[in-house]
Design a protein around this motif. Sequence first.
Motif, PDB file in Angstrom:
ATOM      1  N   HIS A  61      -3.904 -15.178   9.915  1.00 11.58           N
ATOM      2  CA  HIS A  61      -3.690 -13.970  10.716  1.00 11.58           C
ATOM      3  C   HIS A  61      -3.637 -14.368  12.183  1.00 11.58           C
ATOM      4  O   HIS A  61      -4.501 -15.076  12.688  1.00 11.58           O
ATOM      5  N   ASP A  62      -2.602 -13.905  12.877  1.00  5.78           N
ATOM      6  CA  ASP A  62      -2.417 -14.232  14.291  1.00  5.78           C
ATOM      7  C   ASP A  62      -1.912 -12.976  14.990  1.00  5.78           C
ATOM      8  O   ASP A  62      -0.776 -12.557  14.789  1.00  5.78           O
ATOM      9  N   ASP A  63      -2.759 -12.374  15.824  1.00  8.23           N
ATOM     10  CA  ASP A  63      -2.376 -11.133  16.500  1.00  8.23           C
ATOM     11  C   ASP A  63      -1.118 -11.303  17.348  1.00  8.23           C
ATOM     12  O   ASP A  63      -0.329 -10.370  17.509  1.00  8.23           O
ATOM     13  N   GLU A  64      -0.915 -12.510  17.888  1.00  4.20           N
ATOM     14  CA  GLU A  64       0.232 -12.729  18.768  1.00  4.20           C
ATOM     15  C   GLU A  64       1.556 -12.642  18.018  1.00  4.20           C
ATOM     16  O   GLU A  64       2.588 -12.329  18.608  1.00  4.20           O
ATOM     17  N   ILE A  65       1.535 -12.912  16.726  1.00  2.00           N
ATOM     18  CA  ILE A  65       2.755 -12.775  15.928  1.00  2.00           C
ATOM     19  C   ILE A  65       3.219 -11.321  15.925  1.00  2.00           C
ATOM     20  O   ILE A  65       4.412 -11.028  16.030  1.00  2.00           O
ATOM     21  N   TRP A  66       2.256 -10.378  15.843  1.00  2.16           N
ATOM     22  CA  TRP A  66       2.603  -8.961  15.802  1.00  2.16           C
ATOM     23  C   TRP A  66       3.040  -8.468  17.166  1.00  2.16           C
ATOM     24  O   TRP A  66       3.887  -7.582  17.267  1.00  2.16           O
ATOM     25  N   VAL A  67       2.486  -9.049  18.222  1.00  2.00           N
ATOM     26  CA  VAL A  67       2.976  -8.710  19.559  1.00  2.00           C
ATOM     27  C   VAL A  67       4.420  -9.177  19.698  1.00  2.00           C
ATOM     28  O   VAL A  67       5.284  -8.445  20.208  1.00  2.00           O
ATOM     29  N   ALA A  68       4.704 -10.394  19.224  1.00  2.00           N
ATOM     30  CA  ALA A  68       6.069 -10.924  19.302  1.00  2.00           C
ATOM     31  C   ALA A  68       7.028 -10.087  18.461  1.00  2.00           C
ATOM     32  O   ALA A  68       8.172  -9.831  18.869  1.00  2.00           O
ATOM     33  N   PHE A  69       6.573  -9.650  17.287  1.00  2.00           N
ATOM     34  CA  PHE A  69       7.387  -8.784  16.420  1.00  2.00           C
ATOM     35  C   PHE A  69       7.730  -7.480  17.141  1.00  2.00           C
ATOM     36  O   PHE A  69       8.892  -7.048  17.172  1.00  2.00           O
ATOM     37  N   THR A  70       6.715  -6.860  17.755  1.00  2.75           N
ATOM     38  CA  THR A  70       6.936  -5.604  18.463  1.00  2.75           C
ATOM     39  C   THR A  70       7.829  -5.811  19.678  1.00  2.75           C
ATOM     40  O   THR A  70       8.661  -4.953  20.011  1.00  2.75           O
ATOM     41  N   GLU A  71       7.681  -6.951  20.342  1.00  2.00           N
ATOM     42  CA  GLU A  71       8.535  -7.240  21.491  1.00  2.00           C
ATOM     43  C   GLU A  71      10.001  -7.323  21.078  1.00  2.00           C
ATOM     44  O   GLU A  71      10.895  -6.889  21.813  1.00  2.00           O
ATOM     45  N   ARG A  72      10.259  -7.848  19.890  1.00  2.00           N
ATOM     46  CA  ARG A  72      11.645  -7.904  19.408  1.00  2.00           C
ATOM     47  C   ARG A  72      12.195  -6.494  19.203  1.00  2.00           C
ATOM     48  O   ARG A  72      13.363  -6.226  19.497  1.00  2.00           O
ATOM     49  N   ILE A  73      11.356  -5.585  18.697  1.00  2.00           N
ATOM     50  CA  ILE A  73      11.800  -4.201  18.544  1.00  2.00           C
ATOM     51  C   ILE A  73      12.147  -3.617  19.909  1.00  2.00           C
ATOM     52  O   ILE A  73      13.206  -2.998  20.094  1.00  2.00           O
ATOM     53  N   VAL A  74      11.253  -3.835  20.876  1.00  2.00           N
ATOM     54  CA  VAL A  74      11.472  -3.323  22.228  1.00  2.00           C
ATOM     55  C   VAL A  74      12.789  -3.846  22.794  1.00  2.00           C
ATOM     56  O   VAL A  74      13.604  -3.086  23.342  1.00  2.00           O
ATOM     57  N   ARG A  75      13.013  -5.131  22.665  1.00  2.00           N
ATOM     58  CA  ARG A  75      14.232  -5.728  23.227  1.00  2.00           C
ATOM     59  C   ARG A  75      15.478  -5.249  22.491  1.00  2.00           C
ATOM     60  O   ARG A  75      16.511  -4.978  23.119  1.00  2.00           O
ATOM     61  N   HIS A  76      15.388  -5.095  21.174  1.00  2.00           N
ATOM     62  CA  HIS A  76      16.547  -4.617  20.410  1.00  2.00           C
ATOM     63  C   HIS A  76      16.843  -3.143  20.690  1.00  2.00           C
ATOM     64  O   HIS A  76      17.956  -2.678  20.431  1.00  2.00           O
ATOM     65  N   MET A  77      15.846  -2.420  21.212  1.00  2.00           N
ATOM     66  CA  MET A  77      16.069  -1.016  21.576  1.00  2.00           C
ATOM     67  C   MET A  77      16.630  -0.875  22.988  1.00  2.00           C
ATOM     68  O   MET A  77      16.808   0.243  23.473  1.00  2.00           O
ATOM     69  N   GLY A  78      16.890  -1.987  23.629  1.00  2.00           N
ATOM     70  CA  GLY A  78      17.471  -1.947  24.968  1.00  2.00           C
ATOM     71  C   GLY A  78      16.536  -2.380  26.067  1.00  2.00           C
ATOM     72  O   GLY A  78      16.899  -2.322  27.250  1.00  2.00           O
ATOM     73  N   GLY A  79      15.337  -2.821  25.707  1.00  5.62           N
ATOM     74  CA  GLY A  79      14.359  -3.225  26.713  1.00  5.62           C
ATOM     75  C   GLY A  79      14.297  -4.715  26.923  1.00  5.62           C
ATOM     76  O   GLY A  79      13.204  -5.280  27.049  1.00  5.62           O
ATOM     77  N   ASP A  80      15.453  -5.348  26.947  1.00  3.78           N
ATOM     78  CA  ASP A  80      15.512  -6.810  27.110  1.00  3.78           C
ATOM     79  C   ASP A  80      15.403  -7.145  28.595  1.00  3.78           C
ATOM     80  O   ASP A  80      16.367  -7.529  29.261  1.00  3.78           O
ATOM     81  N   ALA A  81      14.178  -6.965  29.139  1.00  2.72           N
ATOM     82  CA  ALA A  81      13.967  -7.153  30.574  1.00  2.72           C
ATOM     83  C   ALA A  81      12.493  -7.417  30.825  1.00  2.72           C
ATOM     84  O   ALA A  81      11.665  -7.385  29.907  1.00  2.72           O
ATOM     85  N   GLU A  82      12.165  -7.678  32.077  1.00  2.03           N
ATOM     86  CA  GLU A  82      10.772  -7.876  32.446  1.00  2.03           C
ATOM     87  C   GLU A  82       9.981  -6.622  32.097  1.00  2.03           C
ATOM     88  O   GLU A  82      10.424  -5.510  32.316  1.00  2.03           O
ATOM     89  N   GLY A  83       8.827  -6.814  31.551  1.00  2.00           N
ATOM     90  CA  GLY A  83       8.017  -5.687  31.103  1.00  2.00           C
ATOM     91  C   GLY A  83       8.024  -5.519  29.602  1.00  2.00           C
ATOM     92  O   GLY A  83       7.185  -4.797  29.047  1.00  2.00           O
ATOM     93  N   ALA A  84       8.952  -6.180  28.906  1.00  2.00           N
ATOM     94  CA  ALA A  84       9.058  -6.032  27.456  1.00  2.00           C
ATOM     95  C   ALA A  84       7.798  -6.530  26.751  1.00  2.00           C
ATOM     96  O   ALA A  84       7.319  -5.906  25.800  1.00  2.00           O
ATOM     97  N   HIS A  85       7.250  -7.652  27.223  1.00  2.00           N
ATOM     98  CA  HIS A  85       6.077  -8.218  26.546  1.00  2.00           C
ATOM     99  C   HIS A  85       4.866  -7.307  26.697  1.00  2.00           C
ATOM    100  O   HIS A  85       4.148  -7.038  25.718  1.00  2.00           O
ATOM    101  N   GLU A  86       4.605  -6.806  27.892  1.00  2.00           N
ATOM    102  CA  GLU A  86       3.454  -5.934  28.103  1.00  2.00           C
ATOM    103  C   GLU A  86       3.631  -4.602  27.395  1.00  2.00           C
ATOM    104  O   GLU A  86       2.664  -4.016  26.892  1.00  2.00           O
ATOM    105  N   CYS A  87       4.863  -4.117  27.351  1.00  2.00           N
ATOM    106  CA  CYS A  87       5.155  -2.901  26.588  1.00  2.00           C
ATOM    107  C   CYS A  87       4.812  -3.121  25.116  1.00  2.00           C
ATOM    108  O   CYS A  87       4.178  -2.277  24.476  1.00  2.00           O
ATOM    109  N   ALA A  88       5.229  -4.272  24.585  1.00  2.00           N
ATOM    110  CA  ALA A  88       4.959  -4.598  23.182  1.00  2.00           C
ATOM    111  C   ALA A  88       3.464  -4.723  22.921  1.00  2.00           C
ATOM    112  O   ALA A  88       2.968  -4.298  21.874  1.00  2.00           O
TER     113      ALA A  88
END
Length: 228
Positions: A61-88
């Motif tokens: 189990h690695d919490d960072e994997i789920w942050v990275a997964f959520t970040e991909r959703i954010v970026r695919h929804m149009g948030g491919d910019a600074e702030g995507a990681h913290e949003c995720a």
Amino acid sequence: MTFRAVLFDVDFTLVRPGPELGPEGYRRVGERFGLTLDPARYEEARMRAIEELQHHPELEHDDEIWVAFTERIVRHMGGDAEGAHECAREMTLAWEQHHNFELYEDSLATIAELRRHGLRIALVSNTARDLDEFVRHHRLDVDAAVASRVHGRTKPHESIFRAALERLGVEAGEAAMVGDSIQDDLEGARALGITAFLVDRDGRYPDRDDTLPSLLALPAALGLARPG
């Protein structure tokens, strides 16, 4: 075959994300980080993120994997910019809040029917949530709950299924697994000899013979007699 127990996945099996975890929830959180996320792209973004998701090589189990997964959703929804990681990261924390989930209409009725037949029930989930608190919050009548953060390994690792079986006091051949992931739930369970069913409420797998259109179909699939 006589079954003594059923193991359930949690997310998208017994519960679904509520509004705060859905398309509009992403949009609202995105705004706080200067991102313009398109709710109409959420479903496609989530499916793409699932395809791109990389498990820990040892299935730890690695919490960072789920942050990275959520970040991909954010970026695919149009948030491919600074702030995507913290949003995720903020969205990931929201997934740990019990009140952000809603039970499917068939969940409690199915659990009650299994109980009527004397079956034991466990939850097995790849989650950082406190599953014991989750069970109490949603008033789920289960005997055990195994979360990957506490257990240390994620599905499809055999140890997380074994942990659930041990808590229930049953053998693999006496149990069934129900979930929405072919790899995590079905393949993981079957590797131990557990019978497994895929919940397919949207009919995405019409050619498979191991699917359930809803949880209400589970008792019949297990060979349990109907009332009366």
